[in-house]
Design a protein around this motif. Sequence first.
Motif, short mmCIF file in Angstrom:
data_model
loop_
_atom_site.label_atom_id
_atom_site.label_comp_id
_atom_site.label_asym_id
_atom_site.label_seq_id
_atom_site.Cartn_x
_atom_site.Cartn_y
_atom_site.Cartn_z
N HIS A 40 57.09 24.14 58.93
CA HIS A 40 57.67 24.87 60.20
C HIS A 40 57.13 26.43 60.15
CE1 HIS A 40 60.96 22.14 61.07
NE2 HIS A 40 60.99 21.65 59.94
N SER A 41 56.75 26.80 59.20
CA SER A 41 56.00 28.23 59.05
C SER A 41 54.88 28.20 60.21
CB SER A 41 55.59 28.53 57.97
OG SER A 41 54.75 27.94 57.26
N VAL A 42 54.12 27.26 60.18
CA VAL A 42 53.11 26.86 61.16
C VAL A 42 53.54 26.65 62.58
CG1 VAL A 42 51.07 25.58 61.94
CG2 VAL A 42 51.52 25.94 59.50
N ARG A 43 54.53 25.84 62.92
CA ARG A 43 55.13 25.86 64.30
C ARG A 43 55.79 27.11 64.58
NH1 ARG A 43 55.82 20.04 64.62
NH2 ARG A 43 55.64 18.90 62.65
N LEU A 44 56.46 27.96 63.77
CA LEU A 44 57.03 29.16 64.16
C LEU A 44 56.22 30.19 64.71
CD1 LEU A 44 59.68 29.48 61.42
CD2 LEU A 44 60.10 29.07 63.99
N ARG A 45 54.77 30.17 64.10
CA ARG A 45 53.63 31.02 64.61
C ARG A 45 52.57 30.72 65.54
NH1 ARG A 45 50.88 33.05 59.20
NH2 ARG A 45 52.89 32.71 58.21
N GLY A 46 52.59 29.35 65.71
CA GLY A 46 51.48 28.59 66.61
C GLY A 46 52.13 27.79 67.60
N GLN A 47 51.12 27.32 68.27
CA GLN A 47 51.29 26.53 69.56
C GLN A 47 50.68 24.98 69.55
OE1 GLN A 47 49.48 29.62 70.08
NE2 GLN A 47 51.35 30.52 69.89
N ALA A 48 51.42 23.96 69.79
CA ALA A 48 50.77 22.74 69.72
C ALA A 48 49.83 22.46 70.49
CB ALA A 48 52.03 21.86 70.18
N VAL A 49 48.66 22.03 70.31
CA VAL A 49 47.58 21.77 71.07
C VAL A 49 47.12 20.33 71.03
CG1 VAL A 49 46.62 24.05 70.96
CG2 VAL A 49 46.18 22.20 69.15
N THR A 50 46.64 19.84 72.18
CA THR A 50 45.99 18.53 72.21
C THR A 50 44.77 18.24 71.52
OG1 THR A 50 46.95 18.38 74.38
CG2 THR A 50 45.28 16.68 73.81
N PRO A 51 44.65 17.04 70.48
CA PRO A 51 43.56 17.17 69.55
C PRO A 51 42.23 16.56 70.69
CG PRO A 51 45.35 15.81 68.72
CD PRO A 51 45.80 16.43 70.02
N THR A 52 40.95 17.03 70.17
CA THR A 52 39.93 16.48 70.76
C THR A 52 39.17 15.76 69.65
OG1 THR A 52 38.52 18.62 70.00
CG2 THR A 52 39.68 18.75 72.21
N ALA A 53 37.89 15.42 69.83
CA ALA A 53 37.03 14.65 69.06
C ALA A 53 36.66 15.36 67.99
CB ALA A 53 35.75 13.92 69.82
N GLN A 54 36.40 16.70 68.12
CA GLN A 54 36.04 17.40 67.20
C GLN A 54 36.93 17.65 66.13
OE1 GLN A 54 34.86 21.10 69.46
NE2 GLN A 54 32.64 20.47 69.11
N ASP A 55 38.33 17.51 66.34
CA ASP A 55 39.40 17.74 65.39
C ASP A 55 39.35 16.63 64.18
OD1 ASP A 55 40.56 20.30 66.53
OD2 ASP A 55 41.04 19.06 68.09
N GLY A 56 38.70 15.38 64.74
CA GLY A 56 38.75 14.42 63.65
C GLY A 56 40.05 13.65 63.72
N ALA A 57 40.19 12.65 62.91
CA ALA A 57 41.37 11.88 62.97
C ALA A 57 42.59 12.55 62.37
CB ALA A 57 41.22 10.76 62.14
N ALA A 58 43.72 12.17 62.92
CA ALA A 58 44.89 12.75 62.40
C ALA A 58 45.30 12.20 60.85
CB ALA A 58 46.19 12.25 63.33
N PRO A 59 45.68 12.90 60.04
CA PRO A 59 45.60 12.48 58.65
C PRO A 59 46.70 11.31 58.47
CG PRO A 59 46.04 15.03 58.91
CD PRO A 59 45.98 14.31 60.18
#
Length: 714
Positions: free
Chosen positions: A267-286
């Motif tokens: 939640h600390s990341v969610r509070l300070r950031g913004q959700a973005v759409t993954p691209t091929a460069q981001d690799g696979a979701a963990p």
Amino acid sequence: MTSTPGERERRTSERVIALLMLLIHTRHGYTTAQIRRHVEGYAELGDEAFEKAFQRDRALLEDIGVPLSLEQPEDADARHVVDASALLLPEIDFSGAERRALLHAREVWSETRLQTEVMRAVGLLVDPGSAGEADDGLGLPRVVQRLTPNLEVFLDAAVEQQVLAFGYRTAAGAVSPQDRPRRVRIWSALEIGGAWYAAGWDLDRQGERLFRVSRVIGRPEELPGTGSDAPARPADWNPVEIRDRLLGQGEGLRDRVRLWVAPGRGHSVRLRGQAVTPTAQDGAAPGEGWELWETDRPAHDGLVQLCGGLMGVVQPSAADPDVVAEVLAAWRRVAEVHDGAPPPHPELAKPRQSRYRQGQRERVSRLLDIVGLANRAGGITKVELADRLELSPKALDADLRDLQYCGLPERLFPGWLFDVDAESDVVEVRQAVDLPAPIRLSLPEAHRLSAALDTVAQMPHADDEVAPAAVTAAARIRQVLADVGHTGATTSVRPSTGGTDDPGDAAAVVPSAADGGGAGGHEPPATPVTSFWDVHADQDTVRVLMDAVARHRVVRLRYHALHSDRTTEREVEPVQLVQSGVVLYLQGHCRTAGAMRTFRVERISAVEPTGEIAKARRRPKKTMLTPVDTTLEAVLAWHHRIRDLADDYAPRLEAQDADGRRLTRLGLLSEDAAIALAGMHAGDVEVLEPAELRQAVRDRALAAIRRLETAVRL
């Protein structure tokens, strides 16, 4: 008959005050022989004992601001003379806002000695009851007091830019022993990121260096007559540049970083950031349900701390290989440090409690302050006097009784001790016409007060007039210094600089929040002491909370609890703000929990007043910031460069190992809290006991490493 320490202190105070009153009674001064004959307490001493006592007393008077000199007439013995024109504190016509800023300055120092000196200085300049508008200071943070060993030596050396020799242990652990000490001309003492540093010119390395005071080994030694060819503090020397280098701040936009976040976590990341759409460069979701978020990259090792504190639920995307490598290296250090059984460690003992004890200097200056304040006002009420000097009624009455035995030397001026009525509600000191006002501030006191005002100017305030008024009040005090020939400034040519002595210092300072920093945009000037208000908190949030505390306004806030990684909404009746180092806390009655709770302000993502005014609640006598109901006890080893951070966890037992690490036994909320602490500091915090917790840290680190390596296909 032997005397008690209290009796000896009283006799010394009487002797020092008699010496002062004798010297200011005549503009011609007195010879050493005359002083020895006239001042009670000197005559019965042998020659060597008298010389030591007299030099101590003379130095004490100079320390509290008395302008003493030794004049040598022709064909006569030298005379000790007080410059009457520079003795007394001038009255400064501060505005109402400046008076409020001065009263705020009494509260900003965390170091006990500094706070004591600033309180004394403000009490001489301002009547706490005359600040204009009602301002009882309830909204200001209550600062947790600390004592940094040897700090006073560096503070004093910085005023005259003296050379000190001291042993030192760098952040990496390299030691400069006391038999081969560092020799440094001290330019300034700086509080940055909640830690104290000494900046100056290293005589042996021939360059500017920065030293963290808590890493000094032993007691620094003055080296009179040394370093006369070393550069003085340059006129254009900028402490802000040092602070920006240590905290990774300054001009320019911050880089952005893309992080995968586990479902319902981080939640600390969610509070300070913004959700973005993954691209091929981001690799696979963990894993299933993991989301990609983008946020500002924290300064210095803040990214490692962020990902380490959420090890296993937050990890970088594959878009930036350098970021992936940095986080992987940190997690591998955590796993390596916790591999196998730890070596035997020294026996732990109860921590030594450092306490600041006011000495003879403070006692003499306080007694003289009573005389000066009473005479300047033609009489002053006990209530105002106690308020100005921060004394209890009992302590003030004791001082008034002691003053009855002070004054001009009885041997030369029989019957001319101070005439004080200790029983009256109005304090008047008769037979003290030679001291019609308080003695001027000493040079260190004036610099420390102006530095406190610079800190006030950086803070957020519910009252918009306070910050700019702090700047003008500090300028007035510096003008007084200039008028008596003390500016603290230099005019030397700026030498080439080498930077910090400790490459690890930058990483040792916990970075500020992205929107933290000087609230007023005020940059302190180069002076012997500088303090930055590097508190981790959103400035607008702090202003709302200050106003809520002062006016008893109920607030509704959204809060992220780190140990549970949950965000909740609460209604809180604020009681007080508490500052411990660079961390700010709100303490109040949480209606949701039905009890008093403590909230870290940096974890409050939203706050708004409800419009309701709550019944005022009593402030707690003690600022309990560490959890009381801890469920897990552990022994942790803190690397030398971050050993001071252990104070925030209230160690129950502690020791030091051969590598300079601080070993502590302390209470933690949970296993997750312990793992987060070890992960945040990337191997600089090691769990020694219990064995199952040590293994849990290693297991969590290895699992996080495998997941990240798989996701980025390493």
